[in-house]
Write a protein that holds these residues in place. Structure first.
Motif, mmCIF file in Angstrom:
data_model
loop_
_atom_site.group_PDB
_atom_site.id
_atom_site.type_symbol
_atom_site.label_atom_id
_atom_site.label_comp_id
_atom_site.label_asym_id
_atom_site.label_seq_id
_atom_site.Cartn_x
_atom_site.Cartn_y
_atom_site.Cartn_z
ATOM 1 N N GLU A 7 -2.384 -0.380 -4.349
ATOM 2 C CA GLU A 7 -3.541 -0.256 -3.598
ATOM 3 C C GLU A 7 -4.277 -1.911 -3.905
ATOM 4 O OE1 GLU A 7 -4.731 1.396 -1.341
ATOM 5 O OE2 GLU A 7 -6.597 0.932 -0.928
ATOM 6 N N PHE A 8 -4.239 -2.203 -5.405
ATOM 7 C CA PHE A 8 -4.715 -3.455 -5.438
ATOM 8 C C PHE A 8 -4.169 -4.459 -4.569
ATOM 9 C CE2 PHE A 8 -5.957 -1.499 -9.370
ATOM 10 C CZ PHE A 8 -7.300 -1.914 -9.553
ATOM 11 N N ARG B 175 0.939 -1.257 -0.047
ATOM 12 C CA ARG B 175 -0.222 -0.056 0.112
ATOM 13 C C ARG B 175 0.741 1.407 -0.163
ATOM 14 N NH1 ARG B 175 -5.545 1.547 3.841
ATOM 15 N NH2 ARG B 175 -6.514 1.535 1.655
ATOM 16 N N ASN C 215 -8.809 4.971 2.391
ATOM 17 C CA ASN C 215 -9.177 3.857 1.460
ATOM 18 C C ASN C 215 -9.658 4.305 0.016
ATOM 19 O OD1 ASN C 215 -9.369 0.992 1.449
ATOM 20 N ND2 ASN C 215 -11.497 1.211 1.130
ATOM 21 N N MET C 216 -9.420 3.416 -0.867
ATOM 22 C CA MET C 216 -9.833 3.666 -2.258
ATOM 23 C C MET C 216 -10.936 2.583 -2.500
ATOM 24 S SD MET C 216 -6.210 3.930 -4.236
ATOM 25 C CE MET C 216 -7.148 4.439 -5.775
ATOM 26 N N LEU D 201 -12.556 -1.867 5.248
ATOM 27 C CA LEU D 201 -12.496 -3.114 4.409
ATOM 28 C C LEU D 201 -13.425 -4.283 5.244
ATOM 29 C CD1 LEU D 201 -8.929 -2.893 2.981
ATOM 30 C CD2 LEU D 201 -11.241 -2.463 1.780
ATOM 31 N N ARG E 48 0.412 5.977 -5.508
ATOM 32 C CA ARG E 48 -0.373 5.076 -6.102
ATOM 33 C C ARG E 48 -0.601 5.379 -7.628
ATOM 34 N NH1 ARG E 48 -5.058 6.250 -1.309
ATOM 35 N NH2 ARG E 48 -4.682 4.290 -0.349
ATOM 36 N N MET F 106 -0.076 2.162 -10.268
ATOM 37 C CA MET F 106 -1.240 1.559 -10.709
ATOM 38 C C MET F 106 -1.428 1.904 -12.206
ATOM 39 S SD MET F 106 -3.867 1.233 -7.621
ATOM 40 C CE MET F 106 -3.850 2.616 -6.892
ATOM 41 N N VAL G 30 -11.238 0.469 -5.835
ATOM 42 C CA VAL G 30 -10.324 -0.689 -5.722
ATOM 43 C C VAL G 30 -11.082 -1.743 -4.882
ATOM 44 C CG1 VAL G 30 -8.235 -1.629 -5.107
ATOM 45 C CG2 VAL G 30 -8.169 0.564 -6.105
ATOM 46 N N THR G 31 -11.572 -1.539 -3.722
ATOM 47 C CA THR G 31 -12.263 -2.548 -3.065
ATOM 48 C C THR G 31 -13.213 -3.143 -3.994
ATOM 49 O OG1 THR G 31 -12.166 -0.945 -1.233
ATOM 50 C CG2 THR G 31 -13.534 -2.899 -0.961
ATOM 51 N N GLN H 13 -5.264 -4.542 -1.092
ATOM 52 C CA GLN H 13 -6.432 -4.777 -0.688
ATOM 53 C C GLN H 13 -6.805 -6.318 -0.937
ATOM 54 O OE1 GLN H 13 -9.958 -2.698 -1.839
ATOM 55 N NE2 GLN H 13 -8.822 -0.531 -1.378
ATOM 56 N N MET H 14 -6.135 -6.959 -1.755
ATOM 57 C CA MET H 14 -6.080 -8.525 -2.076
ATOM 58 C C MET H 14 -5.675 -9.072 -0.743
ATOM 59 S SD MET H 14 -7.474 -9.158 -5.151
ATOM 60 C CE MET H 14 -6.631 -11.006 -5.455
ATOM 61 N N PHE I 122 -6.447 6.134 -10.914
ATOM 62 C CA PHE I 122 -5.925 5.757 -9.665
ATOM 63 C C PHE I 122 -4.900 6.646 -9.333
ATOM 64 C CE2 PHE I 122 -7.683 1.655 -11.249
ATOM 65 C CZ PHE I 122 -8.853 1.463 -10.542
ATOM 66 N N GLY J 163 2.147 1.911 -3.319
ATOM 67 C CA GLY J 163 1.352 2.601 -4.075
ATOM 68 C C GLY J 163 0.310 1.562 -4.893
ATOM 69 N N GLU K 216 -13.303 -3.796 -7.130
ATOM 70 C CA GLU K 216 -12.850 -4.817 -8.088
ATOM 71 C C GLU K 216 -12.154 -5.948 -7.543
ATOM 72 O OE1 GLU K 216 -10.375 -3.420 -11.175
ATOM 73 O OE2 GLU K 216 -11.285 -1.461 -11.417
ATOM 74 N N VAL K 217 -11.532 -5.735 -6.217
ATOM 75 C CA VAL K 217 -11.230 -6.704 -5.433
ATOM 76 C C VAL K 217 -12.138 -7.690 -4.968
ATOM 77 C CG1 VAL K 217 -9.929 -7.331 -3.099
ATOM 78 C CG2 VAL K 217 -8.896 -5.533 -4.814
ATOM 79 N N ASN K 218 -13.186 -7.035 -4.585
ATOM 80 C CA ASN K 218 -14.288 -8.040 -4.199
ATOM 81 C C ASN K 218 -14.919 -9.076 -5.382
ATOM 82 O OD1 ASN K 218 -14.319 -7.311 -1.541
ATOM 83 N ND2 ASN K 218 -16.052 -5.719 -1.544
ATOM 84 N N MET L 172 -13.249 -9.820 -7.793
ATOM 85 C CA MET L 172 -12.178 -10.627 -8.141
ATOM 86 C C MET L 172 -12.090 -11.997 -7.005
ATOM 87 S SD MET L 172 -8.778 -8.689 -9.078
ATOM 88 C CE MET L 172 -7.670 -9.761 -9.230
#
Lengths: 263, 444
Positions: free
Chosen positions: A73-74, A68, B259-260, A113, B397, B401, B263-264, A77-78, B288, A71, B266-268, B270
């Motif tokens: 963020e994906f 994080r 938090n972004m 989250l 970020r 990204m 992104v959450t 969060q994963m 992003f 940079g 998309e993550v959810n 996936m």
């Protein structure tokens, strides 16, 4: 013969048990040779005191903090969402960790989250145990009367305003706590935060850990106490760089308490 | 004929007011180039923060000497501006020392307080000029201050000195004329500080003294109005913006990164987790992270305009003080300068944000961003609660990204985390190996 127990959440759940607190070990605590000793020391203290705890063991994964801060963020969060699923799956309420980065991330960033837990740093946990008289300190150990300085971790101090707990733990060892010029809110970073642990520093005049180590050595302390795996690495490297490793030791708070308890 | 000075005064006041309102609109539009963000929670805590940090100068006192001198200028500014109210009323009504007969001896006391503060401001400004130009305090000599920022700082101090000299000169000549029995001037009680410079003027005729007194009066009031306009072009804007800036302080723990939610989502998807807050997402995700000022929050840009370039952030920054290129102060100056550039371009009918330039690359380099340890020393050090770290992390970020432009070692760390769930390359099966030895150790 009774040995130390390190129950995992999976084992506990299989027996229909729930521990009081989850010990979040973190990647450094699991893999870093030096920091594994801190994890082991903390686990021994928990055993000795009789705290009902468990670890995730192989089910634990990086909190995502370095990703994080770098940079990504994906990726963060994963990691975070997967961890939260595990934690919520075990109905975890309280988490203790020896890593200020894990502490900060789980405490402050997981709620957004869907992961809401009471999270405390091991310095706070140790302070509570000492205050409650549960840790029987001998006080005559190798630290008694010695000069000790505490290096504030940014993610514990400025990031979360925890300044006194680690100092209270050190003072309980009957030592002389000496402060560096830059301490508490003005504490100087060891140089490893924000993902720096995982890459070479940018070009400059000096490495940050050397700057900080010089300040720590200037106090004349024989021990530099830390409460963070990255700080431990950076300060140990600094002391080695200054060729002082024979005279000056870098220890985590849990190691100091465990040593004093003779475990 | 006698209404001519009043007319001239009204014209000056009107012109200054017009220019100021245009400038305020310009600044407001530039700040609002940033993305919308609502930060209106915990109003009690916000007022308290503003009262302590901006009004009460709490964080200034981490460095006592500059804090004390700054306090003298600050109190001088606030209190002497009460006198400006009288100046403006006198100017409009064609009166002289309108409040003197009303307040009686209290007026003399007030004038003595103003004079004391004028001298205190003068003294502080001289010391500050010495610190900048003679003793060269380190944080005031960094590369980002070369050119206009250094000139701006010196100009502010010189203007303040000149304005204070005008007040003292006006009072000194005013009272000589009153003592000589000029009917337009009102004799007050003794004015301590201006009486000390009266000998300089006693040799002059009444006519010359009236000229000097009037000149000082007009110079002071016109000077203050001109200074007010100057401030909108200057780092000195902090005198106003420190207040809203501290009100909008981030009250969450400093370690928390925002938090972004996009992104959450998309993550959810996936991970096959149903998202709860899809409706909260913006219809179109522009980008992003932050490449340019419009990708930042308006509060980040307000921060930039509130910065007075004191450099306490950079003096505490571990990267900066070990010789890396990163300077949190420069980050703030760059954000402001880019917002100014875009604003000016838009006003001139130009391309604005679409001018082929951006904050990242043209102002701030990746080398600067990569040097940050996210230690929050800059945030802690700022006397008006500016947050350079939030900007650095938003820009990282974007780099990670949108550009995949992070340093190779970070990419390796990302890969380790993706494949083995640790920033280091260890097998996840070995994660629990640390316990083997403890589990076999006898409890002592």
């Amino acid at each position: 013969m009774s040995t130390y127990k390190v129950p995992t959440m999976a084992e506990m759940a299989a027996n229909g048990q729930e521990p009081e607190v989850l010990f979040w070990v973190g990647c450094a605590g699991s893999f870093d040779d030096r920091y594994k000793a801190v994890t082991q020391a903390f686990v021994k203290i928990l055993n000795k005191v009789g705290v009902s705890f468990a670890v995730l063991g192989p089910e634990e994964a990086c909190t995502g903090d370095p990703a994080r801060r770098a940079g990504n963020e994906f990726l963060f969060q994963m990691q975070a969402v997967a961890n939260i699923q595990v934690l919520n799956g075990y109905n975890i309420k309280k988490v203790v960790t020896a890593c200020p980065h894990c502490f900060n991330t789980i405490k402050n960033e997981y709620p957004a989250l869907g992961g809401e837990y009471e999270v405390i740093h091991h310095s706070q946990f140790l302070q509570q145990l000492i205050n409650a008289g549960k840790v029987a300190l001998k006080g005559g150990g190798e630290f008694k009367g010695k000069k000790i300085t505490f290096h504030d971790s940014c993610f514990l101090g400025r990031a979360n305003n925890v300044y006194e707990a680690p100092r209270e733990v050190i003072k309980a060892l009957d030592v002389e706590l000496v402060e560096m010029k830059r301490c508490r809110t003005k504490g100087l970073c060891c140089g490893a935060g924000g993902g720096q642990m995982f890459k070479e520093p940018e070009p400059g005049k000096k490495d940050i850990n050397i700057e900080r180590t010089e300040e720590a050595l200037a106090t004349g302390a024989s021990t530099i106490a830390v409460g963070c795996p990255f700080c431990l690495t950076m300060m140990s490297d600094g002391v080695k760089n200054k060729e002082q490793e024979e005279k000056v030791k870098v220890y985590d708070l849990a190691e100091m308490i465990a040593k004093d308890m003779g475990i | 004929m006698s209404f001519l000075p009043q007319l001239a005064f009204l014209i000056i006041l009107g012109v200054a007011g017009y220019i100021l309102s245009k400038r305020i609109k310009f600044l407001k539009r530039n700040i609002l180039l940033g993305k919308a963000e609502t930060r209106n929670d915990q109003t009690d805590a916000r007022w308290k923060t503003m009262l302590l940090v901006a009004f009460g100068q709490q964080k200034m006192f981490k460095r006592f000497i500059p804090a004390f001198l700054h306090l003298l200028i600050y109190v001088g500014f606030v209190v002497i501006n009460l006198e400006v109210l009288e100046f403006i009323l006198d100017g409009i009504l064609g009166t002289h020392r309108l409040f003197a007969p009303v307040l009686g001896s209290a007026y003399t006391v007030a004038m003595n307080i103003f004079e004391f503060l004028a001298v205190a401001v003068l003294f502080s400004c001289v010391v500050f000029l010495i610190r900048r130009n003679v003793t060269q305090v380190e944080r005031l000599q960094k590369p980002e201050l070369k050119g206009w920022p250094a000139l701006d700082a010196n100009l502010i101090l010189v203007i303040e000195i000149v304005l204070m000299v005008a007040i003292l000169t006006m009072n000194a000549t005013d009272q000589i004329l009153a003592q000589r029995g000029d009917e337009h001037y009102i004799a007050l009680g003794p004015l301590f500080f201006s009486s000390l410079i009266q000998p300089l003027f006693e040799g002059f005729s009444n006519g010359t003294l009236v000229f000097i007194e009037r000149f000082a009066w007009w110079f002071h009031i016109a000077g203050i109005l001109a200074f007010a306009i100057y401030v909108t072009y200057s780092k000195h804007l902090h005198i106003f913006l420190a207040f809203p800036n501290t009100w909008y302080t981030n009250l969450k723990p400093k370690g928390e990164m925002i938090n972004m939610p996009e992104v959450t989502n998309e993550v959810n998807m996936m991970l096959g987790i149903p998202s709860e807050n899809v409706s909260e997402l913006p219809a179109e995700i522009a980008r992003f992270g932050a490449k340019d000022v419009n990708d930042l929050s308006w509060i980040n840009i307000l921060n930039a305009y509130s910065c007075t370039e004191c450099g306490r952030c950079s003096a505490e920054c571990p990267a900066n003080l070990t010789g890396k290129k990163l300077s949190p102060r420069k980050i703030m100056m760059d954000v402001r300068d880019r917002a100014e550039e875009v604003g000016k371009s838009l006003d001139a009918g130009g391309p604005g944000l679409e001018d082929g330039k951006s904050l990242l690359g043209d102002y701030i380099t990746k080398e600067e961003l990569n040097a940050c340890t996210s230690c929050n020393a800059c945030v802690e050090a700022c006397p008006v609660n500016i947050d350079p770290l939030a900007i650095i992390l938003e820009m990282r970020r974007y780099v990670a990204m949108e550009e995949s432009g992070t340093p190779a070692q970070w990419n390796a760390m990302f890969q380790n985390m993706e494949t083995s769930f640790s920033p280091w390359k260890f097998s996840p099966q070995d994660r629990f190996n640390w316990a083997d030895s403890v589990k076999n150790e006898e409890v002592k």
